[in-house]
Design a protein around this motif. Structure first.
Motif, mmCIF file in Angstrom:
data_model
loop_
_atom_site.group_PDB
_atom_site.id
_atom_site.type_symbol
_atom_site.label_atom_id
_atom_site.label_comp_id
_atom_site.label_asym_id
_atom_site.label_seq_id
_atom_site.Cartn_x
_atom_site.Cartn_y
_atom_site.Cartn_z
ATOM 1 N N ASP A 56 0.806 -1.218 0.000
ATOM 2 C CA ASP A 56 0.000 0.000 0.000
ATOM 3 C C ASP A 56 0.841 1.271 0.000
ATOM 4 O O ASP A 56 0.990 1.924 -1.026
ATOM 5 N N TRP A 57 1.404 1.652 1.099
ATOM 6 C CA TRP A 57 1.952 2.998 1.292
ATOM 7 C C TRP A 57 3.056 3.365 0.296
ATOM 8 O O TRP A 57 2.922 4.347 -0.432
ATOM 9 N N LEU A 58 4.143 2.610 0.285
ATOM 10 C CA LEU A 58 5.241 2.959 -0.620
ATOM 11 C C LEU A 58 4.923 2.663 -2.081
ATOM 12 O O LEU A 58 5.263 3.483 -2.947
ATOM 13 N N PRO A 59 4.269 1.543 -2.392
ATOM 14 C CA PRO A 59 3.901 1.350 -3.799
ATOM 15 C C PRO A 59 3.016 2.484 -4.340
ATOM 16 O O PRO A 59 3.180 2.914 -5.482
ATOM 17 N N ARG A 60 2.119 2.983 -3.526
ATOM 18 C CA ARG A 60 1.265 4.083 -3.976
ATOM 19 C C ARG A 60 2.066 5.384 -4.085
ATOM 20 O O ARG A 60 1.851 6.167 -5.013
ATOM 21 N N ALA A 61 2.976 5.607 -3.151
ATOM 22 C CA ALA A 61 3.833 6.797 -3.250
ATOM 23 C C ALA A 61 4.655 6.738 -4.537
ATOM 24 O O ALA A 61 4.822 7.757 -5.223
ATOM 25 N N GLU A 62 5.139 5.556 -4.873
ATOM 26 C CA GLU A 62 5.928 5.400 -6.102
ATOM 27 C C GLU A 62 5.088 5.661 -7.342
ATOM 28 O O GLU A 62 5.576 6.237 -8.316
ATOM 29 N N ILE A 63 3.825 5.274 -7.309
ATOM 30 C CA ILE A 63 2.923 5.568 -8.431
ATOM 31 C C ILE A 63 2.770 7.084 -8.573
ATOM 32 O O ILE A 63 2.859 7.637 -9.671
ATOM 33 N N ILE A 64 2.544 7.769 -7.467
ATOM 34 C CA ILE A 64 2.387 9.230 -7.502
ATOM 35 C C ILE A 64 3.641 9.898 -8.055
ATOM 36 O O ILE A 64 3.563 10.823 -8.859
ATOM 37 N N LEU A 65 4.809 9.427 -7.630
ATOM 38 C CA LEU A 65 6.071 10.057 -8.014
ATOM 39 C C LEU A 65 6.572 9.640 -9.394
ATOM 40 O O LEU A 65 7.484 10.259 -9.935
ATOM 41 N N SER A 66 5.961 8.616 -9.960
ATOM 42 C CA SER A 66 6.428 8.095 -11.245
ATOM 43 C C SER A 66 6.131 9.068 -12.379
ATOM 44 O O SER A 66 5.320 9.985 -12.244
ATOM 45 N N GLU A 129 -8.927 11.486 -6.627
ATOM 46 C CA GLU A 129 -7.642 12.168 -6.564
ATOM 47 C C GLU A 129 -7.202 12.427 -5.116
ATOM 48 O O GLU A 129 -7.971 12.960 -4.314
ATOM 49 N N VAL A 130 -5.966 12.044 -4.809
ATOM 50 C CA VAL A 130 -5.363 12.272 -3.487
ATOM 51 C C VAL A 130 -3.924 12.745 -3.694
ATOM 52 O O VAL A 130 -3.295 12.414 -4.692
ATOM 53 N N THR A 131 -3.421 13.494 -2.728
ATOM 54 C CA THR A 131 -2.039 13.966 -2.827
ATOM 55 C C THR A 131 -1.102 13.036 -2.063
ATOM 56 O O THR A 131 -1.527 12.259 -1.184
ATOM 57 N N LEU A 132 0.168 13.156 -2.377
ATOM 58 C CA LEU A 132 1.181 12.375 -1.655
ATOM 59 C C LEU A 132 1.181 12.740 -0.179
ATOM 60 O O LEU A 132 1.286 11.853 0.673
ATOM 61 N N SER A 133 1.029 14.018 0.144
ATOM 62 C CA SER A 133 1.005 14.390 1.566
ATOM 63 C C SER A 133 -0.195 13.768 2.275
ATOM 64 O O SER A 133 -0.078 13.331 3.426
#
Length: 174
Positions: A56-66, A129-133
């Motif tokens: 969940d957490w890091l995989p989703r952060a990586e999607i946002i940052l990709s 839509e959600v932000t990384l923060s």
């Protein structure tokens, strides 16, 4: 308080120690009991936290940052722990959680996130839509939510035994 990555990490890095102190060495009477029906025991919650760390957490952060155009998150299986934790002891789960959390926080720090990064967006399958923060703040609050859940489940094991003091024990009324 406005979201701060450093403050979120302060909390996230402490959760494994909190759970170890709270649960390690307790009898199964404390750690395998739930609130009835389809509720979760402390053991189940630790399995759920591990699954979240893995998927969940890091995989989703990586999607946002990709750089990918598609920022849609894969749905999270909130019940995967029931299969994933089979045949593992609580001590094994606590060790696994501490290990995966430590690795995830190293990865998170390695992102060297900027304020601009924290405003980047992904698409949650339910919320849109959600932000990384928001994702990172939710990760921290998710920990606190489950620590409170574990406390509540354990407290309710003595719900009938506290007698009239139940009037002063808000945790038993939740």
């Amino acid at each position: 308080m406005i979201f701060s990555l450093d403050k979120a990490i302060e909390l996230l890095e402490r959760t494994p120690d909190v759970l170890n102190t709270m649960l390690l060495g307790l009898s199964a009477d404390w750690t395998s009991a739930n609130e009835g029906g389809d509720t979760w025991s402390p053991y189940d919650v630790i399995g759920h936290l591990i699954h979240g760390e893995q998927t969940d957490w890091l995989p989703r952060a990586e999607i946002i940052l990709s750089e990918s155009v598609d920022k849609t998150f894969r749905p999270f299986d909130r019940f995967a722990q029931f299969e994933d934790s089979k045949s593992k002891s609580l001590a094994q789960l606590l060790d696994e959680f501490a290990d995966v959390r430590s690795r995830n926080l190293e990865r998170l720090r390695a992102f060297n996130l900027t304020d601009s990064d924290l405003g980047k967006k992904g698409i949650h399958p339910v919320f849109g839509e959600v932000t990384l923060s928001q994702l990172l703040a939710t990760w921290a609050v998710h920990d606190l939510n489950h620590i409170a859940q574990i406390s509540r489940v354990m407290a309710k094991q003595y719900k009938n035994e506290v007698g009239p003091w139940i009037e002063y024990l808000r945790i038993l009324k939740a």
